[in-house]
Design a protein around this motif. Structure first.
Motif, PDB file in Angstrom:
ATOM      1  N   PRO A 234      -1.421   6.560  -9.944  1.00 49.07           N
ATOM      2  CA  PRO A 234      -0.425   7.587  -9.632  1.00 49.07           C
ATOM      3  C   PRO A 234       0.990   7.014  -9.768  1.00 49.07           C
ATOM      4  O   PRO A 234       1.164   5.795  -9.800  1.00 49.07           O
ATOM      5  CB  PRO A 234      -0.706   7.929  -8.159  1.00 49.07           C
ATOM      6  CG  PRO A 234      -2.060   7.375  -7.869  1.00 49.07           C
ATOM      7  CD  PRO A 234      -2.285   6.248  -8.810  1.00 49.07           C
ATOM      8  N   PRO A 235       1.999   7.884  -9.827  1.00 48.08           N
ATOM      9  CA  PRO A 235       3.371   7.360  -9.893  1.00 48.08           C
ATOM     10  C   PRO A 235       3.706   6.602  -8.611  1.00 48.08           C
ATOM     11  O   PRO A 235       3.159   6.901  -7.548  1.00 48.08           O
ATOM     12  CB  PRO A 235       4.236   8.608 -10.049  1.00 48.08           C
ATOM     13  CG  PRO A 235       3.359   9.771  -9.785  1.00 48.08           C
ATOM     14  CD  PRO A 235       1.942   9.326  -9.870  1.00 48.08           C
ATOM     15  N   PRO A 236       4.613   5.631  -8.689  1.00 48.81           N
ATOM     16  CA  PRO A 236       4.969   4.876  -7.481  1.00 48.81           C
ATOM     17  C   PRO A 236       5.543   5.795  -6.407  1.00 48.81           C
ATOM     18  O   PRO A 236       6.200   6.787  -6.708  1.00 48.81           O
ATOM     19  CB  PRO A 236       6.039   3.888  -7.967  1.00 48.81           C
ATOM     20  CG  PRO A 236       5.928   3.874  -9.448  1.00 48.81           C
ATOM     21  CD  PRO A 236       5.329   5.171  -9.860  1.00 48.81           C
TER      22      PRO A 236
ATOM     23  N   GLY B 178       6.442  -1.724  -3.251  1.00 50.29           N
ATOM     24  CA  GLY B 178       5.040  -1.353  -3.105  1.00 50.29           C
ATOM     25  C   GLY B 178       4.373  -1.085  -4.445  1.00 50.29           C
ATOM     26  O   GLY B 178       5.043  -0.925  -5.476  1.00 50.29           O
ATOM     27  N   TYR B 179       3.055  -1.017  -4.421  1.00 51.65           N
ATOM     28  CA  TYR B 179       2.288  -0.809  -5.654  1.00 51.65           C
ATOM     29  C   TYR B 179       0.939  -0.183  -5.321  1.00 51.65           C
ATOM     30  O   TYR B 179       0.504  -0.169  -4.175  1.00 51.65           O
ATOM     31  CB  TYR B 179       2.085  -2.137  -6.393  1.00 51.65           C
ATOM     32  CG  TYR B 179       1.296  -3.158  -5.592  1.00 51.65           C
ATOM     33  CD1 TYR B 179      -0.076  -3.290  -5.759  1.00 51.65           C
ATOM     34  CD2 TYR B 179       1.920  -3.970  -4.650  1.00 51.65           C
ATOM     35  CE1 TYR B 179      -0.802  -4.205  -5.011  1.00 51.65           C
ATOM     36  CE2 TYR B 179       1.204  -4.888  -3.908  1.00 51.65           C
ATOM     37  CZ  TYR B 179      -0.160  -4.999  -4.090  1.00 51.65           C
ATOM     38  OH  TYR B 179      -0.881  -5.889  -3.344  1.00 51.65           O
ATOM     39  N   TRP B 180       0.286   0.340  -6.334  1.00 50.71           N
ATOM     40  CA  TRP B 180      -1.057   0.897  -6.173  1.00 50.71           C
ATOM     41  C   TRP B 180      -2.084  -0.203  -6.415  1.00 50.71           C
ATOM     42  O   TRP B 180      -2.043  -0.881  -7.428  1.00 50.71           O
ATOM     43  CB  TRP B 180      -1.300   2.041  -7.150  1.00 50.71           C
ATOM     44  CG  TRP B 180      -0.511   3.264  -6.826  1.00 50.71           C
ATOM     45  CD1 TRP B 180       0.614   3.697  -7.451  1.00 50.71           C
ATOM     46  CD2 TRP B 180      -0.774   4.198  -5.783  1.00 50.71           C
ATOM     47  NE1 TRP B 180       1.068   4.840  -6.862  1.00 50.71           N
ATOM     48  CE2 TRP B 180       0.229   5.180  -5.837  1.00 50.71           C
ATOM     49  CE3 TRP B 180      -1.758   4.306  -4.806  1.00 50.71           C
ATOM     50  CZ2 TRP B 180       0.272   6.252  -4.952  1.00 50.71           C
ATOM     51  CZ3 TRP B 180      -1.716   5.379  -3.934  1.00 50.71           C
ATOM     52  CH2 TRP B 180      -0.722   6.330  -3.999  1.00 50.71           C
ATOM     53  N   ASN B 181      -3.000  -0.366  -5.476  1.00 48.82           N
ATOM     54  CA  ASN B 181      -4.091  -1.334  -5.606  1.00 48.82           C
ATOM     55  C   ASN B 181      -5.390  -0.562  -5.801  1.00 48.82           C
ATOM     56  O   ASN B 181      -5.517   0.579  -5.342  1.00 48.82           O
ATOM     57  CB  ASN B 181      -4.168  -2.206  -4.346  1.00 48.82           C
ATOM     58  CG  ASN B 181      -5.075  -3.406  -4.529  1.00 48.82           C
ATOM     59  OD1 ASN B 181      -5.435  -3.761  -5.643  1.00 48.82           O
ATOM     60  ND2 ASN B 181      -5.435  -4.046  -3.440  1.00 48.82           N
ATOM     61  N   TRP B 182      -6.353  -1.131  -6.476  1.00 48.78           N
ATOM     62  CA  TRP B 182      -7.659  -0.505  -6.677  1.00 48.78           C
ATOM     63  C   TRP B 182      -8.611  -1.044  -5.605  1.00 48.78           C
ATOM     64  O   TRP B 182      -8.863  -2.240  -5.545  1.00 48.78           O
ATOM     65  CB  TRP B 182      -8.191  -0.818  -8.063  1.00 48.78           C
ATOM     66  CG  TRP B 182      -9.470  -0.105  -8.388  1.00 48.78           C
ATOM     67  CD1 TRP B 182     -10.712  -0.639  -8.385  1.00 48.78           C
ATOM     68  CD2 TRP B 182      -9.617   1.264  -8.767  1.00 48.78           C
ATOM     69  NE1 TRP B 182     -11.627   0.306  -8.742  1.00 48.78           N
ATOM     70  CE2 TRP B 182     -10.984   1.497  -8.982  1.00 48.78           C
ATOM     71  CE3 TRP B 182      -8.728   2.319  -8.946  1.00 48.78           C
ATOM     72  CZ2 TRP B 182     -11.486   2.729  -9.366  1.00 48.78           C
ATOM     73  CZ3 TRP B 182      -9.224   3.544  -9.335  1.00 48.78           C
ATOM     74  CH2 TRP B 182     -10.580   3.740  -9.552  1.00 48.78           C
TER      75      TRP B 182
ATOM     76  N   TRP C 247      -2.310   2.788  -1.797  1.00 49.26           N
ATOM     77  CA  TRP C 247      -0.930   2.320  -1.793  1.00 49.26           C
ATOM     78  C   TRP C 247      -0.760   1.124  -0.867  1.00 49.26           C
ATOM     79  O   TRP C 247      -1.228   1.115   0.261  1.00 49.26           O
ATOM     80  CB  TRP C 247       0.009   3.435  -1.345  1.00 49.26           C
ATOM     81  CG  TRP C 247       1.443   3.009  -1.350  1.00 49.26           C
ATOM     82  CD1 TRP C 247       2.215   2.725  -0.272  1.00 49.26           C
ATOM     83  CD2 TRP C 247       2.271   2.809  -2.494  1.00 49.26           C
ATOM     84  NE1 TRP C 247       3.471   2.362  -0.672  1.00 49.26           N
ATOM     85  CE2 TRP C 247       3.539   2.397  -2.034  1.00 49.26           C
ATOM     86  CE3 TRP C 247       2.074   2.924  -3.872  1.00 49.26           C
ATOM     87  CZ2 TRP C 247       4.593   2.112  -2.891  1.00 49.26           C
ATOM     88  CZ3 TRP C 247       3.117   2.635  -4.713  1.00 49.26           C
ATOM     89  CH2 TRP C 247       4.372   2.239  -4.234  1.00 49.26           C
ATOM     90  N   VAL C 248      -0.046   0.101  -1.354  1.00 48.76           N
ATOM     91  CA  VAL C 248       0.299  -1.083  -0.568  1.00 48.76           C
ATOM     92  C   VAL C 248       1.821  -1.081  -0.473  1.00 48.76           C
ATOM     93  O   VAL C 248       2.506  -1.128  -1.496  1.00 48.76           O
ATOM     94  CB  VAL C 248      -0.198  -2.384  -1.244  1.00 48.76           C
ATOM     95  CG1 VAL C 248       0.247  -3.599  -0.452  1.00 48.76           C
ATOM     96  CG2 VAL C 248      -1.701  -2.358  -1.401  1.00 48.76           C
ATOM     97  N   GLY C 249       2.343  -1.010   0.754  1.00 50.52           N
ATOM     98  CA  GLY C 249       3.784  -0.912   0.961  1.00 50.52           C
ATOM     99  C   GLY C 249       4.527  -2.181   0.579  1.00 50.52           C
ATOM    100  O   GLY C 249       3.963  -3.274   0.528  1.00 50.52           O
ATOM    101  N   GLY C 250       5.833  -2.028   0.327  1.00 52.03           N
ATOM    102  CA  GLY C 250       6.677  -3.152  -0.047  1.00 52.03           C
ATOM    103  C   GLY C 250       6.855  -4.148   1.089  1.00 52.03           C
ATOM    104  O   GLY C 250       6.546  -3.860   2.248  1.00 52.03           O
TER     105      GLY C 250
END
Length: 111
Positions: free
Chosen positions: A40-42, A59-63, A70-73
């Motif tokens: 998904p978009p950030p 932050g970034y998307w993790n599988w 979502w993993v926050g910054g």
């Protein structure tokens, strides 16, 4: 007694040599996992005020568990002479693969 000590030392050395010869470093055992759906978009994150000696890692998307999570910054300790490159999903063989965060040499940095 001396013969027994030499024999045990030789057996131990042989065992260590066999173990070293069969060792595979973790980097060589990595496999690339390709996800067929795009992440998904950030998400929007409000970046906190700067902190001396730290770099903001967005932050970034993790599988995880068969879906994107979502993993926050967070703040990462800075490294003089390096530039932070955050993790992300890159196109790869008809899908996407995850590249971990890394620090790359800053070509403009001089001591």
């Amino acid at each position: 007694m001396r013969h027994l000590t030499r024999t045990l030392a030789a057996v131990a050395a042989l065992g260590m040599a066999a173990g070293a010869a069969s060792y595979t470093p973790p980097a060589a055992a990595r496999e690339v996992v390709v996800i067929r759906t795009a992440p998904p978009p950030p998400r929007f994150e409000r970046v906190p005020p700067p902190r001396v000696g730290y770099v903001w890692a967005p932050g970034y998307w993790n599988w995880y568990g068969g879906r994107y999570v979502w993993v926050g910054g967070r703040w990462a300790a800075g490294r003089p002479g390096y530039v932070y490159r955050g993790p992300g999903w890159r196109p790869y063989r008809g899908g996407y693969h995850y590249e971990r965060e890394t620090w790359v040499r800053d070509p403009h940095w001089h001591r």
